[in-house]
Write an enzyme that holds these catalytic residues in place. Structure first.
Site, short mmCIF file in Angstrom:
data_model
loop_
_atom_site.label_atom_id
_atom_site.label_comp_id
_atom_site.label_asym_id
_atom_site.label_seq_id
_atom_site.Cartn_x
_atom_site.Cartn_y
_atom_site.Cartn_z
N TYR A 176 2.93 -15.42 -4.10
CA TYR A 176 2.76 -13.98 -4.30
C TYR A 176 1.90 -13.71 -5.53
O TYR A 176 0.92 -12.95 -5.49
CB TYR A 176 4.13 -13.30 -4.46
CG TYR A 176 4.06 -11.88 -4.96
CD1 TYR A 176 3.58 -10.85 -4.14
CD2 TYR A 176 4.46 -11.56 -6.26
CE1 TYR A 176 3.51 -9.54 -4.62
CE2 TYR A 176 4.39 -10.26 -6.74
CZ TYR A 176 3.92 -9.25 -5.91
OH TYR A 176 3.84 -7.96 -6.38
P1 NAD Z 1 6.93 -1.64 -0.69
O1 NAD Z 1 7.14 -2.83 0.17
O2 NAD Z 1 7.99 -0.62 -0.77
O3 NAD Z 1 5.55 -0.93 -0.32
C1 NAD Z 1 4.47 -1.62 0.23
C2 NAD Z 1 4.06 -0.90 1.50
O4 NAD Z 1 2.95 -1.60 2.06
C3 NAD Z 1 5.15 -0.87 2.58
O5 NAD Z 1 5.42 0.45 2.98
C4 NAD Z 1 4.58 -1.71 3.72
O6 NAD Z 1 4.93 -1.20 5.01
C5 NAD Z 1 3.09 -1.59 3.47
N1 NAD Z 1 2.35 -2.72 4.03
C6 NAD Z 1 2.66 -4.04 3.95
N2 NAD Z 1 1.74 -4.76 4.61
C7 NAD Z 1 0.83 -3.89 5.10
C8 NAD Z 1 -0.34 -4.03 5.88
N3 NAD Z 1 -0.77 -5.23 6.30
N4 NAD Z 1 -1.04 -2.92 6.23
C9 NAD Z 1 -0.61 -1.68 5.84
N5 NAD Z 1 0.51 -1.49 5.11
C10 NAD Z 1 1.21 -2.59 4.73
O7 NAD Z 1 6.61 -2.23 -2.15
P2 NAD Z 1 6.50 -1.51 -3.57
O8 NAD Z 1 7.59 -2.05 -4.41
O9 NAD Z 1 6.33 -0.04 -3.40
O10 NAD Z 1 5.14 -2.16 -4.10
C11 NAD Z 1 3.89 -1.47 -4.05
C12 NAD Z 1 2.84 -2.35 -4.70
O11 NAD Z 1 3.18 -2.62 -6.06
C13 NAD Z 1 2.67 -3.71 -4.04
O12 NAD Z 1 1.30 -4.05 -4.07
C14 NAD Z 1 3.44 -4.63 -4.94
O13 NAD Z 1 2.97 -5.97 -4.87
C15 NAD Z 1 3.18 -4.02 -6.29
N6 NAD Z 1 4.20 -4.32 -7.29
C16 NAD Z 1 5.46 -3.84 -7.14
C17 NAD Z 1 6.42 -4.15 -8.10
C18 NAD Z 1 7.83 -3.65 -7.99
O14 NAD Z 1 8.64 -3.98 -8.86
N7 NAD Z 1 8.19 -2.84 -7.01
C19 NAD Z 1 6.09 -4.95 -9.21
C20 NAD Z 1 4.78 -5.42 -9.31
C21 NAD Z 1 3.83 -5.09 -8.36
#
Ligand code: NAD
Length: 336
Positions: free
Chosen positions: A157
């Site tokens: 990741y």
């Molecule tokens: P989440 O899983 O709730 O949101 C990600 C969304 O992307 C989901 O709704 C999913 O359906 C969609 N998705 C996944 N694959 C897809 C595809 N191929 N095409 C279209 N849509 C797709 O996650 P989150 O926690 O809201 O994270 C959002 C972003 O922030 C991500 O990039 C994640 O890596 C990054 N991030 C999150 C955190 C955290 O603590 N939540 C920390 C660091 C980075």
């Protein structure tokens, strides 16, 4: 004339909060691309977008970011010059990426590259990437600054996020695309993903089932409340993009709380907020998990006006309130 935001992953946890903020502000036409990936239940994401669906400035395109036709539809919604892309769609989560690294690469690297290509060919104003604190790996020089070099991620990741950052930087250098990479530090709050520690622990403490504590409780995380993250994302979307060399602007910013909480203190704070003792099962540390995360947010403060204001006690209270509202809504729906 309204500005256009294409938000990938806008049905997810952080993305749906960003949509809330833009629709509340007004002056934005918002297009979400999300495929409702089954990493966690569709019903959760449906609840996230429920209030958005009826808004006249909102369009939801259900589709995969790797699918070019879906992307073309999104970019056709407005002229590139009025458009900011905020790319949040990803397969998130460190541990599952070890089991299926190719799936993570497909979405997080190939998907990002396809989106950058569309952003370039449509000449968008700005491309903002969601990256992650995990790119710092086990670097001992905390608090982590964006200027740290020699980053060595320790999970698939994290490697995909560093690769996505590198492509984003390269598109600024080669193609003059204005880009920003935001390194989020463990985000929590209402609608938090059910796989993440605070949500999973809270549920288990309330239900009286055991929680799994990996390691001796000394691992530390910089927990960041989602409203603070969204303020940082908005600051990044509005940041000055001037450059002097004809290249696109490119900067990396940490968005964290800049306070690091040991796991055992987090569990104690959840117990206090929930008013119940946790049943703790101690398990070995997990491969891919880093011992600590700790953000320096000086750069984001200076350039984005980013100042996180929500400490863990207050943030857990907000989370608890939301959790209770969800539980009450579910029990009303399930009543015969
Ligand atoms: P989440 O899983 O709730 O949101 C990600 C969304 O992307 C989901 O709704 C999913 O359906 C969609 N998705 C996944 N694959 C897809 C595809 N191929 N095409 C279209 N849509 C797709 O996650 P989150 O926690 O809201 O994270 C959002 C972003 O922030 C991500 O990039 C994640 O890596 C990054 N991030 C999150 C955190 C955290 O603590 N939540 C920390 C660091 C980075």
């Amino acid at each position: 004339m309204s500005k256009h935001a294409i938000i990938t992953g806008g049905a997810g946890f952080i993305g749906s909060h960003l949509v809330d903020r833009l629709l509340d502000e007004g002056g934005w036409k918002v297009t979400v691309v999300d495929n409702f990936h089954p990493f966690y239940p569709r019903a959760v994401k449906e609840a996230n977008v429920l209030a958005h669906r009826s808004h006249p400035s909102y369009t939801l395109l259900e589709g995969d970011i790797v699918d070019e036709e879906t992307l073309d539809k999104a970019f056709a919604m407005a002229s590139g010059a009025d458009t900011t892309v905020v790319h949040l769609a990803a397969l998130a989560g460190v541990r599952p990426s070890i089991a299926d690294p190719l799936a993570y690469h497909r979405v997080n690297v190939t998907g990002t590259l396809k989106l950058l290509e569309k952003a370039r060919s449509n000449k968008v104003a700005h491309f903002v990437l969601a990256s992650s604190s995990s790119v710092y790996g086990e670097d001992p020089h905390v608090p982590w600054k964006e200027s740290l070099t020699g980053l060595a991620p320790i999970s698939p990741y994290a490697a995909t996020k560093l690769a996505a950052e590198q492509y984003t930087r390269m598109y600024a250098h080669l193609h003059g695309l204005n880009t920003t990479a935001l390194r989020f530090f463990t985000v929590y709050g209402p609608r938090q993903r059910p796989d993440l520690a605070i949500h999973a622990f809270f549920k288990k403490v309330i239900e009286g089932t055991p929680i799994q504590q990996f390691g001796d409780g000394s691992t530390r995380r910089d927990y960041t409340f989602v409203d603070d993250i969204i303020s940082g994302v908005r600051g990044a979307m509005d940041r000055s993009l001037r450059t002097e060399d004809g290249r696109g602007a490119f900067e990396i910013f940490n968005l964290g709380n800049s306070a690091t909480v040991p796991l055992r203190d987090l569990i104690a704070a959840i117990e206090k907020e929930a008013g119940r003792k946790a049943i703790i099962e101690v398990r070995p540390e997990q491969p891919g998990d880093v011992p600590q995360t700790f953000a320096s947010v000086e750069k984001a403060k200076e350039h984005l006006g980013y100042v996180p204001v929500t400490g863990i006690t207050q943030g857990l209270r907000h989370f608890h309130r939301w959790y209770d509202e969800m539980a009450a809504a579910r029990s009303t729906v399930n009543k015969p």
